[in-house]
Design an enzyme around this catalytic site. Sequence first.
Site, PDB file in Angstrom:
ATOM      1  N   ASP A  34       0.913  -1.093  -0.107  1.00 52.75           N
ATOM      2  CA  ASP A  34       0.138   0.039   0.141  1.00 52.75           C
ATOM      3  C   ASP A  34       0.931   1.226   0.139  1.00 52.75           C
ATOM      4  O   ASP A  34       1.265   1.753   1.160  1.00 52.75           O
ATOM      5  CB  ASP A  34      -0.937  -0.044   1.201  1.00 52.75           C
ATOM      6  CG  ASP A  34      -1.846   1.330   1.464  1.00 52.75           C
ATOM      7  OD1 ASP A  34      -2.251   1.355   2.563  1.00 52.75           O
ATOM      8  OD2 ASP A  34      -1.984   1.912   0.293  1.00 52.75           O
ATOM      9  N   SER A 198      -1.409  16.277 -11.192  1.00 51.93           N
ATOM     10  CA  SER A 198      -1.608  16.168 -12.971  1.00 51.93           C
ATOM     11  C   SER A 198      -2.110  17.670 -13.250  1.00 51.93           C
ATOM     12  O   SER A 198      -2.859  18.022 -12.824  1.00 51.93           O
ATOM     13  CB  SER A 198      -2.643  15.145 -12.999  1.00 51.93           C
ATOM     14  OG  SER A 198      -3.058  15.208 -14.321  1.00 51.93           O
TER      15      SER A 198
HETATM   16  C1  LIG Z   1      -6.797  -0.865   4.128  1.00 50.47           C
HETATM   17  C2  LIG Z   1      -6.882   0.034   2.982  1.00 50.47           C
HETATM   18  C3  LIG Z   1      -5.658   0.901   2.699  1.00 50.47           C
HETATM   19  C4  LIG Z   1      -6.105   1.942   1.733  1.00 50.47           C
HETATM   20  C5  LIG Z   1      -5.126   2.917   0.823  1.00 50.47           C
HETATM   21  N1  LIG Z   1      -4.170   3.233   1.701  1.00 50.47           N
HETATM   22  N2  LIG Z   1      -7.340   1.873   1.978  1.00 50.47           N
HETATM   23  C6  LIG Z   1      -8.280   3.013   1.436  1.00 50.47           C
HETATM   24  N3  LIG Z   1      -7.935   0.964   2.806  1.00 50.47           N
END
Ligand SMILES: Cc1cc(CN)n(C)n1
Length: 330
Positions: A34, A198
Amino acid sequence: STGSVVTTPQQYDVEYLTPVTIGTPGQNLEIDIDTGSSDFWVFSSETPKSQVDGQTCYNPNKSSTAKKLEGATWEIEYGDGSSSSGDVYLDKVKMGGVNFSSQAVEVASKVSAEFTADTNNDGLMGLAFGSINQVRPQKQTTFFENLQSSLDKPLFTADLKSGAPGHFNFGYIDKNAYTGSITYTPVNSTQGFWMWTSPGYTIGASGKFKSSPIEGIADTGTTLLLLPSSVVKAYYKNVSGASYQSSNGGYVFPCDATLPSFYVSVGDDARIKIPGKYMSYAPVDSQGQNCFGGLQTDDGIGFSIFGDVFLKAAFVVFDAGKERLGLAAK
Ligand SMILES: Cc1cc(CN)n(C)n1
């Protein structure tokens, strides 16, 4: 050093799961990389059984190299309302052939229902900046930050694909992974994210470029593309039968609707094409009649989110050495 690890999309490309090995002997988990957060946390032997539904749990007591980080705790809440918390161990972490011997592994002693229900996902590895790590009293550095000085180049790349495995690579740029050239644009990391702007967008192959700066984060952990409501409205004006349905929490349209492509501009004279088919996320009804849009608004967030709908249309370079993001077609 360099590394490369495969990342596999789950149904509807909702998230991408990547294998990681923790401890001695190695415990193999599948995690969600992430780039929109900075904590590496996993389901563990400390997660209540009632909150585990098939996930693989890391057990530090079974790792000869695990060391408890005394007094350290963590808690995190994500943009979608999901959350988790627990305490911290340092242990060996290997991913894609690169490893770090004393990585902060945040073990979950509590996870929210969304994580329990996400049965193939054993945790998250945040690759945003350590400034927003949630371990207290001492925040911890990310796996990439720990590797950075030993990598051939201080960068990692994301090559997510629609409905097929892709790769995260560490320390090098695979010239075979993209077409044309990579356009770089500055990153502003003051909020701890891979945040960039952007210059604007184009709706459809024969659309007119709209000069409209869009500031947002490159976030592999968010499924959709979340942009300002004015942009989203303009897009769905071109989709017959599309409407905002509060009952479904966003824009919905007939699954057989024709979806225009959407172009996100990068730098002075480049743009990433998102094919129309990426702009439909998933059916909202069991008959598959109406579909939820891959493009939704960023209302209430404070910035836009260039999530997987966008990222899977590009080859993306997260260049910490030069605080910039690179984008190329593929
Ligand atoms: C578990 C999780 C990770 C993210 C994005 N950073 N979201 C929106 N939910």
